[in-house]
Enzyme design. Structure first.
Site, PDB file in Angstrom:
ATOM      1  N   HIS A 102       0.857  -1.187   0.000  1.00  0.00           N
ATOM      2  CA  HIS A 102       0.000   0.000   0.000  1.00  0.00           C
ATOM      3  C   HIS A 102       0.890   1.233   0.000  1.00  0.00           C
ATOM      4  CE1 HIS A 102      -3.133   2.752   0.985  1.00  0.00           C
ATOM      5  NE2 HIS A 102      -2.472   3.159   2.053  1.00  0.00           N
ATOM      6  N   TYR A 148      -7.269   8.630   1.260  1.00  0.00           N
ATOM      7  CA  TYR A 148      -7.242   9.355   2.537  1.00  0.00           C
ATOM      8  C   TYR A 148      -6.148  10.423   2.473  1.00  0.00           C
ATOM      9  CZ  TYR A 148      -3.289   6.245   3.473  1.00  0.00           C
ATOM     10  OH  TYR A 148      -2.103   5.572   3.381  1.00  0.00           O
ATOM     11  N   ASP A 169     -24.122 -19.886  23.739  1.00  0.00           N
ATOM     12  CA  ASP A 169     -25.556 -20.081  23.953  1.00  0.00           C
ATOM     13  C   ASP A 169     -25.878 -21.374  23.225  1.00  0.00           C
ATOM     14  OD1 ASP A 169     -28.346 -19.089  24.385  1.00  0.00           O
ATOM     15  OD2 ASP A 169     -28.337 -19.019  22.192  1.00  0.00           O
TER      16      ASP A 169
END
Ligand code: FAD
Length: 808
Positions: A226, A257, A534
């Protein structure tokens, strides 16, 4: 260097340093942190990250890790300079779709407790004067975000850990192997000698697999290249002498960005073909070759947003590597090899919180925050194959800034895991979703006629995507006649042996010492009383139990069972999920139908609720459970996989005279919501206890010792601060999707854990944890959905069949 330590942390990037800092604060001593590079600019990803912290995340834990990191870094300085610039962040939109998306992101940020606001283009330009307000439609501002000087933060954390006497840091030391003997970690081998240790925490990021493969533990990740670049000094920024004074900025429509760095402008871009690098091919540092053509488009896109960049040179360029995992989340926690822990795939953004989480996990086994999304134990075998790792890491890099609908399904790989009746489902024009890589129908195109029959209204917009009104038709068909559900992904563990009962009694909060054939619904708790799992436990014989849990949590639950099993061989745990296919048959006509095909007494007295037994359906041996997650009479039918196709055919043939429909996951979810059944991962996880969750009835604190019992008793004696509440939207045409903030005026009370239409009760249902003072039926609240405020009211639950008449 010492030749022994209690814990060796491999890697002194920001994650290793943060873990050492938090562990030493929790009282750990004899921590040795080793890095192959020089301290603290080691050459790892931390050394070159621009350190922008955008905290927004659809995962509450990731969002909290980011917020915690910002607060942590704020206190630090390194070599006389601050480590953190609290300048906030702005995400801008240039399209109507993105404008909607940032509104949604702003909402869930607020729901998770962060300060967040929407800005007009002019307000964005007030904060970032070099932007062209005419190029954007608006922005979303988070004042709590900012910019970190990443390797300096690592240095400051390391300095504190050293000063506390807890940790020693050594650079220039390469770990070449991890010694595992008699099933647990014993030592690390380095180019400077061997260090005996009780535990190892691997924080080697892009190099991760090189050492973990030797243990062996698979890290399903790749390094991705990157790049970002800094302009020459800009006259428009002249006078900006500090490191960073303006909010960092994201332009996700172009996958970019930006941040201001003194009088220069930093631009980063994800808008190019991803470059995936195997951890074995990374080299000695995290730098990679700059790819000019990958950045060309970014230069033009940046000028569109920031006109002063026209004609400016980018004179400082960085191409580095960092980790992308197969599901985009970090990999943290204990592995299957005792003593071997990992903390990999973590951004600077989350590194402070990640250190806290890892330290708590290693200290008490029960971190404060829910870890399910980042737990290294979550991966299924298919997610650990080379092809899958390569394909998914690539995709996650490519999609990093995309608008991803919460119900969007992965496109590749598909048709990996299919049920024996997959062909029948295709013929019924199933729309498949892929939970845990398993092709499960969400609805069936063949049921389109049910929409008109039951008058299911259409939807439009965001909430109509990846949804069909047919889900409502299948819901109603199940309520009024019968529905046939593919429940094969349910995880099935066979727990056997002379120690099986004692083992399950020590893990389950309910009493599972029940007669053979009894089914028990229970939680398993953490040491601090949070709901770790659960599940349903079925006693098949004196020392043979089935433990059934959700398909998505199979690997996490299996790891939990194995981690707590006695080492004396008295208990066997076999994952038999793939050996049995399963169908759920539910609805008021389910018994009539079953009586046509199955031998034996199927009356309520002959086959009571919460019991299980073998049944014969023709020549097919079936193990049947009289339970229901949809709130209707019926059975879960388990068969060895090879009998599956014939079972489907037998039920389908008989079903035609009873109005049976095949029903998908969409109906399953709305049915369970209408009945008030909780889902682990949404309503339930380790941050909630059974009292807050309304599940006290599934616990037996007096039955004897079990994990979490003391904490459970303490929590029982305190009034819960919050409770899980059922709410309905006041306007029956309104909808929500989940994760929206629930508010009382401007006060945020919590966020929506599940949302769905209760087609039989004619109300749109939401669940959320609210402060106890709000947990009274009739309390008025509001739900913020995009830019609308939807009035809602707390309701008594369950909304459907509160008298439990339907299941008998
Ligand atoms: P690292 O910093 O890579 O540390 C791992 C350490 O392990 C290294 O120091 C290495 O020397 C050591 N090591 C490896 N193998 C061995 C061995 N065998 N023996 C001893 N030591 C070993 N994140 C953000 O949040 N915001 C950003 O703006 C941002 N921008 C980025 C821009 C670029 C170009 C890149 C590449 C990354 C960016 N990231 C950003 C991501 C972020 O930098 C990383 O995710 C983060 O720094 C990882 O920290 P770490 O401690 O896990 O890894």
């Amino acid at each position: 260097m010492s030749d022994s330590a209690r814990l060796v942390i491999i890697g002194a990037g920001i994650v290793g340093c943060s873990a050492a800092y938090h562990l030493s604060r929790l009282g750990w001593r004899e921590i040795l942190v080793l890095d192959q590079g020089p301290l603290y600019e080691t050459g790892g990803s931390t050394s070159h990250a621009p350190g922008i912290l955008f905290g927004t995340n659809p995962s509450p834990t990731m969002a909290r890790m980011a917020e915690y990191s910002a607060r942590l870094f704020d206190g630090f300085e390194f070599e006389g300079e601050p480590c953190w610039y609290p300048v906030g962040s702005i995400e801008v939109a240039t399209t109507p779709e993105r404008q909607q998306e940032i509104r949604r992101r702003c909402n869930y940020s607020r729901g998770f407790g962060a300060e967040a606001e929407m800005l007009s283009p002019e307000q964005v330009a007030e904060m970032v004067p070099i932007i062209d307000p005419g190029a954007i439609t608006g922005g979303f501002h988070r004042p709590g975000d900012g910019v970190a000087r990443a390797w300096q933060c690592a240095g400051a954390l390391a300095r504190e850990a050293t000063a506390s006497g807890g940790a020693e840091f050594r650079g220039g030391t390469s770990v070449t192997d991890i010694e595992v003997r008699d099933g647990r970690v014993r030592a690390v081998v380095t180019d400077q000698g061997r260090v005996a240790c009780e535990q190892v925490l691997l924080c080697t990021n892009i190099w991760g697999s090189v050492l973990s493969d030797r243990v062996p533990v698979t890290l399903p990740m790749m390094a991705c290249a990157h790049q970002y670049a800094l302009t020459e000094p800009l006259p428009e920024l002249a006078g900006e002498t500090g490191h960073c004074a303006m909010p960092a900025l994201r332009h996700q429509d172009r996958a970019m960005y930006f941040k201001q760095q003194a009088d220069r402008w930093c631009t980063g871009s994800y808008r190019h073909e991803p470059h995936i690098i195997s951890p074995y091919e990374v080299g000695t540092d995290a730098y990679w070759d700059w790819v000019e053509e990958d950045f060309a488009v970014a230069i033009d896109d940046a000028i569109e947003l920031f006109p002063p960049l026209r004609g400016r040179r980018y004179d400082s360029r960085v191409c580095g590597m960092f980790v992308f995992s197969v599901d985009g989340f970090p990999m943290m926690g204990p592995t299957a090899v005792p003593g071997f822990w990992v903390g990999v795939g973590i951004w600077v953004t989350h590194s402070g919180g990640a250190g806290k989480l890892i330290a708590e996990w290693m200290t008490s086994g029960a971190p404060e925050w829910d870890t399910r999304e980042m737990d290294i134990s979550r991966f299924f075998p298919h997610q650990q194959t080379r092809e899958y790792i390569g394909a998914r890491s690539w995709q996650n890099y490519a999609e990093v800034y995309d608008i991803v609908h919460p119900k969007q399904q992965m496109e590749k790989p598909r048709n990996l895991r299919v049920s024996p009746w997959h062909e029948q489902q295709r013929q019924l024009r199933a729309e498949f979703f892929v939970p845990a890589g398993w092709e499960v129908p969400q609805w069936y195109g063949a049921n389109a006629g049910l929409v008109e029959e039951f008058g299911i209204p259409p939807r439009a917009g965001w909430e109509a995507e990846h949804w069909s009104p047919i889900e409502g038709g299948e819901h109603m068909c199940t309520r009024e006649r019968a529905g046939l559900f593919d429940i094969s992904p349910i995880a099935k563990f066979e727990v056997t042996g002379r120690g099986a009962l004692g083992f399950l009694q020590r893990l389950a909060a309910n009493d599972v010492d029940r007669p053979v054939g009894k089914v028990v619904y229970t939680s398993m708790l953490t040491a601090s009383g949070g709901i770790r799992a659960d599940l349903t436990v079925v006693r098949r014989s004196a020392d043979n139990f089935w433990v059934l849990t959700g398909g998505a949590t199979r690997m996490l639950d299996l790891a939990w069972l194995r981690r707590h099993a006695p080492e004396d061989g008295s208990v066997g745990i076999a994952d038999v999920t793939s050996a049995y296919a399963a169908l759920g048959l539910w609805g008021p006509r389910a018994r009539d139908l079953m009586q046509e095909v199955a031998a034996g007494d199927l009356s309520h007295g002959g086959f009571p609720y919460y019991t299980a037994r073998h049944l014969e359906i023709g020549s097919i041996p079936v193990y049947a459970l009289r339970v229901s997650f949809v709130g209707e009479l019926g059975w879960e039918l388990y068969v060895p996989v090879e009998f599956g196709l014939r079972l489907w055919e037998a039920i389908w043939e008989a079903g035609s005279s009873w109005g049976l429909c095949a029903a998908g996951g969409g109906a399953f979810d709305s049915l369970r919501l209408e009945k008030g059944y909780r889902l682990w991962g949404s309503e339930l996880h380790t941050e909630y206890d059974p009292y807050e969750a309304g599940l006290a009835w599934t616990t037996r604190p007096e039955k004897g010792e079990f994990l979490g019992r003391e904490a459970l008793r303490r929590r029982r004696d305190q009034a819960p601060r919050r409770r899980l509440c059922c709410m309905t939207l006041d306007n029956p045409d309104d909808v929500a999707m989940g994760r929206e903030p629930v508010q009382d005026g401007e006060r945020v009370l919590g966020y929506v854990t599940s949302a769905g239409m209760g087609f039989a009760v004619g109300r749109f249902i939401l669940y959320a944890y609210l402060p106890s003072a709000y947990a009274r039926s009739g309390t008025r609240v509001q739900v913020r959905y995009f830019d609308r405020v939807l009035p809602a009211t707390v309701a008594d639950e369950p909304l459907y069949d509160p008298g439990r008449e339907k299941i008998s």
